[in-house]
Design a protein around this motif. Structure first.
Motif, PDB file in Angstrom:
ATOM      1  N   VAL A 164       0.833  -1.203   0.000  1.00  0.00           N
ATOM      2  CA  VAL A 164       0.000   0.000   0.000  1.00  0.00           C
ATOM      3  C   VAL A 164       0.868   1.253   0.000  1.00  0.00           C
ATOM      4  CG1 VAL A 164      -1.645   1.349   1.367  1.00  0.00           C
ATOM      5  CG2 VAL A 164      -1.970  -1.108   1.087  1.00  0.00           C
ATOM      6  N   THR A 165       1.950   1.233   0.746  1.00  0.00           N
ATOM      7  CA  THR A 165       2.872   2.380   0.768  1.00  0.00           C
ATOM      8  C   THR A 165       3.415   2.668  -0.624  1.00  0.00           C
ATOM      9  OG1 THR A 165       3.521   1.883   3.049  1.00  0.00           O
ATOM     10  CG2 THR A 165       5.001   3.280   1.765  1.00  0.00           C
ATOM     11  N   MET A 166       3.825   1.634  -1.332  1.00  0.00           N
ATOM     12  CA  MET A 166       4.342   1.805  -2.689  1.00  0.00           C
ATOM     13  C   MET A 166       3.259   2.343  -3.626  1.00  0.00           C
ATOM     14  SD  MET A 166       6.624  -1.700  -2.920  1.00  0.00           S
ATOM     15  CE  MET A 166       7.070  -1.431  -4.631  1.00  0.00           C
ATOM     16  N   LEU A 167       2.025   1.854  -3.494  1.00  0.00           N
ATOM     17  CA  LEU A 167       0.928   2.326  -4.330  1.00  0.00           C
ATOM     18  C   LEU A 167       0.636   3.800  -4.077  1.00  0.00           C
ATOM     19  CD1 LEU A 167      -1.544  -0.709  -4.101  1.00  0.00           C
ATOM     20  CD2 LEU A 167      -0.212  -0.002  -6.099  1.00  0.00           C
ATOM     21  N   LEU A 168       0.623   4.211  -2.796  1.00  0.00           N
ATOM     22  CA  LEU A 168       0.346   5.601  -2.463  1.00  0.00           C
ATOM     23  C   LEU A 168       1.445   6.526  -2.988  1.00  0.00           C
ATOM     24  CD1 LEU A 168      -1.019   5.258   1.181  1.00  0.00           C
ATOM     25  CD2 LEU A 168      -2.319   5.759  -0.887  1.00  0.00           C
ATOM     26  N   LEU A 169       2.692   6.112  -2.827  1.00  0.00           N
ATOM     27  CA  LEU A 169       3.799   6.941  -3.305  1.00  0.00           C
ATOM     28  C   LEU A 169       3.809   7.013  -4.830  1.00  0.00           C
ATOM     29  CD1 LEU A 169       6.662   5.832  -0.867  1.00  0.00           C
ATOM     30  CD2 LEU A 169       5.322   7.945  -0.814  1.00  0.00           C
ATOM     31  N   ALA A 195       3.520  14.006  -1.949  1.00  0.00           N
ATOM     32  CA  ALA A 195       2.377  14.665  -1.313  1.00  0.00           C
ATOM     33  C   ALA A 195       1.680  13.755  -0.312  1.00  0.00           C
ATOM     34  CB  ALA A 195       1.384  15.123  -2.383  1.00  0.00           C
ATOM     35  N   SER A 196       1.916  12.451  -0.414  1.00  0.00           N
ATOM     36  CA  SER A 196       1.298  11.489   0.512  1.00  0.00           C
ATOM     37  C   SER A 196       1.912  11.555   1.900  1.00  0.00           C
ATOM     38  CB  SER A 196       1.436  10.062  -0.039  1.00  0.00           C
ATOM     39  OG  SER A 196       0.886   9.943  -1.321  1.00  0.00           O
ATOM     40  N   ILE A 197       3.154  12.034   1.965  1.00  0.00           N
ATOM     41  CA  ILE A 197       3.909  12.002   3.216  1.00  0.00           C
ATOM     42  C   ILE A 197       3.646  13.272   4.018  1.00  0.00           C
ATOM     43  CG2 ILE A 197       6.210  11.840   4.225  1.00  0.00           C
ATOM     44  CD1 ILE A 197       7.118  10.400   1.738  1.00  0.00           C
ATOM     45  N   ALA A 198       3.578  13.130   5.339  1.00  0.00           N
ATOM     46  CA  ALA A 198       3.379  14.275   6.223  1.00  0.00           C
ATOM     47  C   ALA A 198       4.500  15.287   6.017  1.00  0.00           C
ATOM     48  CB  ALA A 198       3.365  13.808   7.679  1.00  0.00           C
ATOM     49  N   PRO A 199       4.185  16.589   5.958  1.00  0.00           N
ATOM     50  CA  PRO A 199       5.219  17.614   5.738  1.00  0.00           C
ATOM     51  C   PRO A 199       6.319  17.543   6.794  1.00  0.00           C
ATOM     52  CG  PRO A 199       3.010  18.552   5.565  1.00  0.00           C
ATOM     53  CD  PRO A 199       2.841  17.164   6.104  1.00  0.00           C
ATOM     54  N   PHE A 200       7.534  17.745   6.342  1.00  0.00           N
ATOM     55  CA  PHE A 200       8.675  17.696   7.260  1.00  0.00           C
ATOM     56  C   PHE A 200       8.934  19.080   7.829  1.00  0.00           C
ATOM     57  CE2 PHE A 200      13.273  18.272   7.969  1.00  0.00           C
ATOM     58  CZ  PHE A 200      13.457  17.327   8.970  1.00  0.00           C
TER      59      PHE A 200
END
Length: 438
Positions: free
Chosen positions: A171-176, A182-187
């Motif tokens: 699922v992580t690979m599909l989302l990325l 943009a899927s990842i929480a802002p750093f």
């Protein structure tokens, strides 16, 4: 986990030994851990960096000790050689407390996922606690009757509990692939703090408990001088990276508020992408893995104090066995301790009960992780094990890691851990006086 001392006909190579290491380390805590890590955000990644670094130092120390002292009687025997019987007892007792507390955590986590299939459990903390205690005592009764899971069953449950990891990574690979970064929480670098990193590290360390079992006796592997350290380090690295990938993905890809309230984090993560059927599959896998692991650990927490009784470090009462050879008194005490913690999880005053149980289990295990590298340095100074720069660096790093983990675990967990550990000292003193009079 103790391997037989007699030389087996078929010895393990690097792949088999590495698989054994990973099987010892990867447990079920990682399935609930993301919810506890949600408030830490990007500190989860730095916390994992601390945990992986410290775990590798500890793994190397245990690997060196196992390679040169394969018949010393495990960690307790090695610490007895290095520091004397009292520190060895405190370490073993603390490890027993950690294992018993961990059984409570397994029950809480397993029933939490079970609530996805049986909604009343999710709606009633009291019913959830009763169910957890019922499962614990059912497995306790089975172990007391001498029933043991076959090797094939253990292999199956190990494979089953890895399936959720595969789905989360998919699922992580599909989302990325679909949404990119943009899927990842802002750093935000300003949110990274030492307190946050050590707090996350104290939690992530729970996923690595068991690495002390990784350094298997030299007589069960081919070319142990090379295989044992390589398998220990490789297995620790792979286990840590796998756990990092799963927990990091959920923390950075799921909304923090949603993750923090999730009773089944991995199932909630995959369901929006793969569908509810896959969420059910993950839930079933976690339940099987959790209660499969609990079956083995119920036996372990019974045998630990019984072994201390056999060594005359605890009163004989702890070593009493029934006709089938099960340590009945030890298993009852272990079950009572775990049951109390499970019952406390139903209290509305303990909203973070599961996180507290994780930290309590971690803090009591840190006694071993602190004293083992100290013992390694003592044995190296005496010439019992070869003194090398690698061992010294690993031991110093492991000591620093254990101390930082104590700081990150928080005052309450550390103090309660010390109280539970100190509870065994009067028993040891009584037995020491008895031995002195004989």
């Amino acid at each position: 986990m103790t391997l037989p001392s007699a030389a087996p006909k078929h010895k393990l190579g690097l792949i088999g030994a590495t698989a054994l290491v990973m099987g010892n380390i990867i447990g079920v805590g990682v399935y609930m851990l993301p919810a506890s890590l949600a408030p830490f955000g990007w500190n989860t990644i730095t916390g994992w960096g601390i945990t992986l670094s410290g775990s590798l130092c500890l793994a190397w120390v245990f690997a060196v000790l196992a390679r040169h002292l394969p018949h010393a009687g495990g960690a307790t025997g090695i610490l007895g050689m290095a520091l004397g019987p009292a520190p060895a007892f405190v370490t073993a007792w603390g490890y027993w407390v950690s294992a018993a507390v961990s059984n409570a955590a397994i029950c809480i986590g397993g029933v939490s996922y079970l609530g996805r299939l049986v909604p009343p459990l999710a709606q009633s903390p009291t019913l959830s606690a009763i169910t957890g205690c019922a499962v614990l005592w059912l497995l306790t009764a089975l172990n007391s009757r001498g029933l043991k899971a076959s090797g094939a069953t253990q292999v199956i449950t190990t494979v089953v509990k890895l399936l959720p990891f595969v789905m989360v990574i998919l699922v992580t690979m599909l989302l990325l692939f679909t949404n990119g970064m943009a899927s990842i929480a802002p750093f935000d670098a300003s949110t990274l703090t030492w307190t946050g990193a050590t707090g996350a590290a104290a939690l992530t360390l729970y996923s690595m408990l068991g690495l002390e079992c990784a350094a298997m006796p030299a007589d069960v592997v081919n070319n142990p001088e090379r295989t044992v350290p390589r398998a220990t380090m490789l297995g620790t690295i792979l286990s840590g990276l796998l756990s990092l990938a799963v927990t990091g993905a959920l923390v950075l890809l799921m909304p923090a508020a949603q993750l923090a309230l999730s009773a089944a984090p991995l199932a909630d993560f995959v369901t929006p992408t793969l569908g509810s059927a896959f969420g059910v599959v993950i839930t079933v896998c976690v339940i099987i893995g959790a209660f499969g692991a609990l079956n083995g650990w119920v036996l372990v927490v019974a045998e630990l104090p019984a072994a201390l009784a056999d060594q005359q470090m605890l009163p004989p009462w702890w070593g009493v066995r029934n006709a089938r050879g099960a340590a009945t008194n030890s298993v009852v005490v272990s079950g009572v301790l775990a049951s109390i913690l499970i019952a406390l999880s139903a209290s509305p005053r303990l909203s973070n009960a599961y996180q507290f149980v994780l930290l309590l289990s971690t803090s009591t295990s840190l006694i071993l992780y602190l004293l083992a590298p100290v013992g390694a340095l003592v044995l190296a100074r005496r010439g019992v094990v070869p003194r090398s720069a690698g061992l010294v660096i690993a031991a110093v790093g492991a000591i620093a890691f254990a101390l930082s983990a104590y700081a990150g675990a928080g005052r309450d967990a550390v103090l309660w851990g010390l109280v539970l550990t100190a509870a065994g000292i009067p028993l040891y003193i009584v037995m020491a006086r008895r031995r002195a009079l004989t």
